[in-house]
Design an enzyme around this catalytic site. Structure first.
Site, PDB file in Angstrom:
ATOM      1  N   CYS A 100       0.815  -1.227   0.000  1.00 47.53           N
ATOM      2  CA  CYS A 100       0.000   0.000   0.000  1.00 47.53           C
ATOM      3  C   CYS A 100       0.843   1.269   0.000  1.00 47.53           C
ATOM      4  O   CYS A 100       0.342   2.336  -0.357  1.00 47.53           O
ATOM      5  CB  CYS A 100      -0.935   0.018   1.206  1.00 47.53           C
ATOM      6  SG  CYS A 100      -2.020  -1.397   1.270  1.00 47.53           S
ATOM      7  N   HIS A 112      -3.598   7.448   2.876  1.00 47.49           N
ATOM      8  CA  HIS A 112      -3.956   6.122   2.363  1.00 47.49           C
ATOM      9  C   HIS A 112      -5.395   5.826   2.789  1.00 47.49           C
ATOM     10  O   HIS A 112      -5.761   6.007   3.956  1.00 47.49           O
ATOM     11  CB  HIS A 112      -2.988   5.087   2.942  1.00 47.49           C
ATOM     12  CG  HIS A 112      -3.336   3.672   2.601  1.00 47.49           C
ATOM     13  ND1 HIS A 112      -3.798   3.302   1.369  1.00 47.49           N
ATOM     14  CD2 HIS A 112      -3.285   2.532   3.352  1.00 47.49           C
ATOM     15  CE1 HIS A 112      -4.022   1.996   1.368  1.00 47.49           C
ATOM     16  NE2 HIS A 112      -3.723   1.506   2.553  1.00 47.49           N
ATOM     17  N   ASN A 168     -10.159  -0.036  -0.030  1.00 49.77           N
ATOM     18  CA  ASN A 168      -8.698   0.063   0.018  1.00 49.77           C
ATOM     19  C   ASN A 168      -8.133  -0.484  -1.297  1.00 49.77           C
ATOM     20  O   ASN A 168      -8.203  -1.678  -1.549  1.00 49.77           O
ATOM     21  CB  ASN A 168      -8.203  -0.736   1.223  1.00 49.77           C
ATOM     22  CG  ASN A 168      -6.690  -0.715   1.364  1.00 49.77           C
ATOM     23  OD1 ASN A 168      -5.977  -0.264   0.471  1.00 49.77           O
ATOM     24  ND2 ASN A 168      -6.209  -1.223   2.489  1.00 49.77           N
TER      25      ASN A 168
HETATM   26  O1  UT7 Z   1      -3.767  -1.044   3.626  1.00 45.21           O
HETATM   27  C1  UT7 Z   1      -3.249  -1.465   4.840  1.00 45.21           C
HETATM   28  C2  UT7 Z   1      -3.932  -2.650   5.247  1.00 45.21           C
HETATM   29  N1  UT7 Z   1      -4.992  -2.751   6.129  1.00 45.21           N
HETATM   30  C3  UT7 Z   1      -5.542  -1.897   6.988  1.00 45.21           C
HETATM   31  O2  UT7 Z   1      -5.259  -0.743   7.066  1.00 45.21           O
HETATM   32  C4  UT7 Z   1      -6.553  -2.456   7.914  1.00 45.21           C
HETATM   33  C5  UT7 Z   1      -6.410  -1.948   9.310  1.00 45.21           C
HETATM   34  N2  UT7 Z   1      -7.425  -2.548  10.189  1.00 45.21           N
HETATM   35  C6  UT7 Z   1      -8.720  -2.218  10.100  1.00 45.21           C
HETATM   36  O3  UT7 Z   1      -9.100  -1.391   9.296  1.00 45.21           O
HETATM   37  C7  UT7 Z   1      -9.676  -2.881  11.071  1.00 45.21           C
HETATM   38  O4  UT7 Z   1      -8.937  -3.583  12.031  1.00 45.21           O
HETATM   39  C8  UT7 Z   1     -10.683  -3.845  10.361  1.00 45.21           C
HETATM   40  C9  UT7 Z   1     -11.678  -3.039   9.573  1.00 45.21           C
HETATM   41  C10 UT7 Z   1      -9.930  -4.815   9.463  1.00 45.21           C
HETATM   42  C11 UT7 Z   1     -11.443  -4.628  11.428  1.00 45.21           C
HETATM   43  O5  UT7 Z   1     -12.095  -3.741  12.327  1.00 45.21           O
HETATM   44  P1  UT7 Z   1     -11.958  -3.965  13.907  1.00 45.21           P
HETATM   45  O6  UT7 Z   1     -12.800  -2.969  14.577  1.00 45.21           O
HETATM   46  O7  UT7 Z   1     -10.483  -3.959  14.232  1.00 45.21           O
HETATM   47  O8  UT7 Z   1     -12.599  -5.370  14.087  1.00 45.21           O
HETATM   48  P2  UT7 Z   1     -11.970  -6.678  14.751  1.00 45.21           P
HETATM   49  O9  UT7 Z   1     -11.026  -7.348  13.835  1.00 45.21           O
HETATM   50  O10 UT7 Z   1     -11.494  -6.356  16.127  1.00 45.21           O
HETATM   51  O11 UT7 Z   1     -13.269  -7.574  14.875  1.00 45.21           O
HETATM   52  C12 UT7 Z   1     -14.394  -7.184  15.702  1.00 45.21           C
HETATM   53  C13 UT7 Z   1     -15.524  -8.156  15.453  1.00 45.21           C
HETATM   54  C14 UT7 Z   1     -15.069  -9.623  15.530  1.00 45.21           C
HETATM   55  O12 UT7 Z   1     -16.129 -10.365  16.102  1.00 45.21           O
HETATM   56  P3  UT7 Z   1     -16.049 -10.781  17.661  1.00 45.21           P
HETATM   57  O13 UT7 Z   1     -14.808 -11.596  17.801  1.00 45.21           O
HETATM   58  O14 UT7 Z   1     -16.008  -9.490  18.415  1.00 45.21           O
HETATM   59  O15 UT7 Z   1     -17.322 -11.544  17.835  1.00 45.21           O
HETATM   60  C15 UT7 Z   1     -14.915 -10.024  14.074  1.00 45.21           C
HETATM   61  O16 UT7 Z   1     -15.097 -11.402  13.871  1.00 45.21           O
HETATM   62  O17 UT7 Z   1     -16.033  -7.986  14.137  1.00 45.21           O
HETATM   63  C16 UT7 Z   1     -16.053  -9.248  13.456  1.00 45.21           C
HETATM   64  N3  UT7 Z   1     -15.890  -9.012  12.025  1.00 45.21           N
HETATM   65  C17 UT7 Z   1     -16.926  -8.800  11.204  1.00 45.21           C
HETATM   66  N4  UT7 Z   1     -18.247  -8.765  11.415  1.00 45.21           N
HETATM   67  C18 UT7 Z   1     -19.034  -8.504  10.345  1.00 45.21           C
HETATM   68  C19 UT7 Z   1     -14.742  -8.954  11.333  1.00 45.21           C
HETATM   69  N5  UT7 Z   1     -15.017  -8.705  10.039  1.00 45.21           N
HETATM   70  C20 UT7 Z   1     -16.351  -8.614   9.920  1.00 45.21           C
HETATM   71  C21 UT7 Z   1     -17.234  -8.379   8.855  1.00 45.21           C
HETATM   72  N6  UT7 Z   1     -18.552  -8.329   9.109  1.00 45.21           N
HETATM   73  N7  UT7 Z   1     -16.788  -8.167   7.596  1.00 45.21           N
END
Ligand code: UT7
Length: 332
Positions: A112, A259, A289
């Protein structure tokens, strides 16, 4: 201030996939995606489109905006982890398609942050070799490198190509034009080894008569929370350090082009640094993204928007796999 952005261009696939469609591929919802990321839709390559087609179009548009003909281009760098062909490189293909006959070209992989690394590399090579004109493109087709069974990644990514034409005020004379009113003023390029964001090359795990192996899927694996933590801290550091390097304060920056990974990351950084959200240019809601294409896609949209004015100070900042990060201040 001798290397300046003379024109920008971008191209995105025609197919727009809204969050509501994402529920077909896994247990997710428009509400979760919107709240967690700010993304509402993303562009995805369909059967009759190629990444190379987007790269060629983005380069053509940037050249047109700059008023440069392809045969004048000395250097062409494409930042990508996902070219249609590894050899010839994506930059070789665009050089051939647009007839950039004399251009030196190569691809660059820094995920990225790739476009920002390519911009810095182009600037350095232009100064070292007295090149007058360069084309720098970021392009990615992460829809083809996403595990469509993993809801924590497939909702995030989109496909695009975008970039710019750089010109060198010094070319020919070898003398820095200290009165130049535009240009890249300062850059800050960093790399930090960490495997929270990985992409295996599937072909390289194929067994040979000499090496055991198995075909691994060619998909992005990411620890989202860890990357989020890295992103918020490193973006803050970059904004502070690159403005200082440019001899400016954060208030001197007219617009930030970050980004476009997650609206929450940008909002967090803006809050910590006291930057009004109106100064943060965002289009993540429309494209998701797009990795190396993300910053130039936002830059192109900004430059073609009613907000762009000659003489503005823009700060571009990216982070991504590697882990890597990069920023620059540019007067447009
Ligand atoms: O380009 C560089 C690369 N990437 C990034 O910049 C990504 C950086 N990270 C992020 O943007 C965020 O961490 C994400 C958007 C990827 C995830 O958001 P988060 O608030 O950090 O969520 P999390 O991974 O802590 O997950 C929270 C909950 C989990 O469920 P439980 O364990 O609390 O029951 C996940 O399983 O959300 C769940 N979850 C979803 N639920 C519905 C994860 N993905 C999804 C989804 N739909 N697509």
């Amino acid at each position: 201030m001798s290397i300046w952005i003379a024109g920008t261009g971008s191209a995105t696939p025609s197919l727009s996939v809204p969050n509501s469609e994402m529920t077909k591929f896994g247990d997710t919802s428009d509400e979760w995606i919107t709240t967690a990321t700010g993304i509402k839709e993303r562009r995805v390559l369909s059967q009759d489109e190629t990444l190379q087609g987007l790269v060629d179009k983005a380069a053509e548009r940037a050249l047109e905006a700059a008023g440069v003909v392809p045969k004048e281009v000395d250097l062409c760098i494409v930042a990508t982890i996902a070219g249609d062909t590894l050899v010839p490189s994506t930059s070789s293909n665009v050089k051939r398609a647009l007839h950039m006959e004399r251009a030196v070209n190569f691809d660059l992989n820094m995920a990225c942050s790739g476009f920002m690394y390519a911009l810095w590399t182009a600037q350095s090579l232009m100064l070292a070799n007295n090149f007058a004109t360069a084309v720098v493109i970021g392009a990615e087709q992460l829809s083809r490198m996403t595990d469509w069974g993993d809801r924590s990644t497939f909702v995030l990514f989109g496909d695009a190509a975008a970039g710019c034409v750089l010109k060198n005020d010094m070319a020919g004379s070898g003398v820095l034009d200290i009165n130049a009113k535009r240009g890249i003023i300062a850059s800050d390029i960093r790399s930090h080894y960490d495997d929270t964001l990985c992409l295996q090359v599937s072909g390289l795990t194929t067994p040979t008569p000499f090496v055991d192996g198995e075909d691994l899927p060619h998909v992005v694996k990411m620890n989202g929370r860890a990357v989020f933590k890295f992103a918020t801290a490193i973006m803050q550091e970059h904004i502070e350090s690159v403005t200082k390097k440019a001899g400016m304060t954060i208030d001197d920056i007219d617009y930030f082009i970050p980004h476009q990974a997650n609206q929450r990351i940008v909002a967090h950084v803006a809050k910590v640094l006291g930057i009004p959200m109106e100064k943060m240019f965002l289009n993540v809601h429309k494209y998701g993204n797009t990795s190396a294409a993300s910053v130039p896609l936002a830059l192109d949209e900004f430059m073609r928007s009613g907000n762009a004015r000659a003489g503005q100070n823009l700060l571009m900042v990216a982070f991504g796999g590697g882990l890597s990060s990069a920023s620059c201040v540019v007067k447009v």
